[in-house]
Scaffold this motif. Sequence first.
Motif, mmCIF file in Angstrom:
data_model
loop_
_atom_site.group_PDB
_atom_site.id
_atom_site.type_symbol
_atom_site.label_atom_id
_atom_site.label_comp_id
_atom_site.label_asym_id
_atom_site.label_seq_id
_atom_site.Cartn_x
_atom_site.Cartn_y
_atom_site.Cartn_z
ATOM 1 N N ILE A 1 0.836 -1.200 0.000
ATOM 2 C CA ILE A 1 0.000 0.000 0.000
ATOM 3 C C ILE A 1 0.872 1.252 0.000
ATOM 4 N N ILE A 2 1.913 1.257 0.815
ATOM 5 C CA ILE A 2 2.823 2.409 0.866
ATOM 6 C C ILE A 2 3.538 2.589 -0.467
ATOM 7 N N ALA A 3 3.995 1.481 -1.069
ATOM 8 C CA ALA A 3 4.661 1.561 -2.371
ATOM 9 C C ALA A 3 3.705 2.104 -3.437
ATOM 10 N N ALA A 4 2.449 1.687 -3.382
ATOM 11 C CA ALA A 4 1.458 2.173 -4.355
ATOM 12 C C ALA A 4 1.163 3.653 -4.143
ATOM 13 N N ILE A 5 1.142 4.099 -2.895
ATOM 14 C CA ILE A 5 0.949 5.526 -2.616
ATOM 15 C C ILE A 5 2.088 6.337 -3.210
ATOM 16 N N VAL A 6 3.310 5.882 -3.008
ATOM 17 C CA VAL A 6 4.477 6.603 -3.532
ATOM 18 C C VAL A 6 4.461 6.600 -5.065
ATOM 19 N N ALA A 7 4.272 5.431 -5.667
ATOM 20 C CA ALA A 7 4.271 5.345 -7.133
ATOM 21 C C ALA A 7 3.100 6.125 -7.737
ATOM 22 N N GLY A 8 1.922 5.972 -7.159
ATOM 23 C CA GLY A 8 0.754 6.695 -7.658
ATOM 24 C C GLY A 8 0.876 8.189 -7.474
ATOM 25 N N GLY A 9 1.424 8.593 -6.339
ATOM 26 C CA GLY A 9 1.624 10.017 -6.077
ATOM 27 C C GLY A 9 2.613 10.637 -7.043
ATOM 28 N N MET B 1 -5.537 4.278 -2.066
ATOM 29 C CA MET B 1 -4.881 3.046 -1.645
ATOM 30 C C MET B 1 -5.412 2.536 -0.309
ATOM 31 N N LEU B 2 -5.820 3.436 0.568
ATOM 32 C CA LEU B 2 -6.432 2.977 1.820
ATOM 33 C C LEU B 2 -7.785 2.320 1.547
ATOM 34 N N ILE B 3 -8.540 2.873 0.614
ATOM 35 C CA ILE B 3 -9.809 2.252 0.216
ATOM 36 C C ILE B 3 -9.536 0.917 -0.474
ATOM 37 N N GLU B 4 -8.483 0.847 -1.260
ATOM 38 C CA GLU B 4 -8.129 -0.384 -1.968
ATOM 39 C C GLU B 4 -7.806 -1.504 -0.983
#
Length: 77
Positions: free
Chosen positions: A14-22, A42-45
């Motif tokens: 989730i953290i990696a997706a937040i960074v990449a998505g951001g 990502m928290l909803i995901e």
Amino acid sequence: RIAYFNKKKMWEGIIAAIVAGGIAASLVVPVLHAFAAATVAMLIEGLDITINGWKIDDNPVIPVVAGFVLTLLGSSF
């Protein structure tokens, strides 16, 4: 219960997706908006959402949530 955190999802992912998505979203929207939208999405995901016994697929939910957050942020700033 309507939603609970999916035990199969890992916080690292989730953290990696937040960074990449951001980072990716910051190419087209302001950086703070990009990371806010990525974080909420990502928290909803990470949740398993069930309504009346139907499990909601998170794939169409993620872009809708991110777009909603960006719309709110765009109209308030």
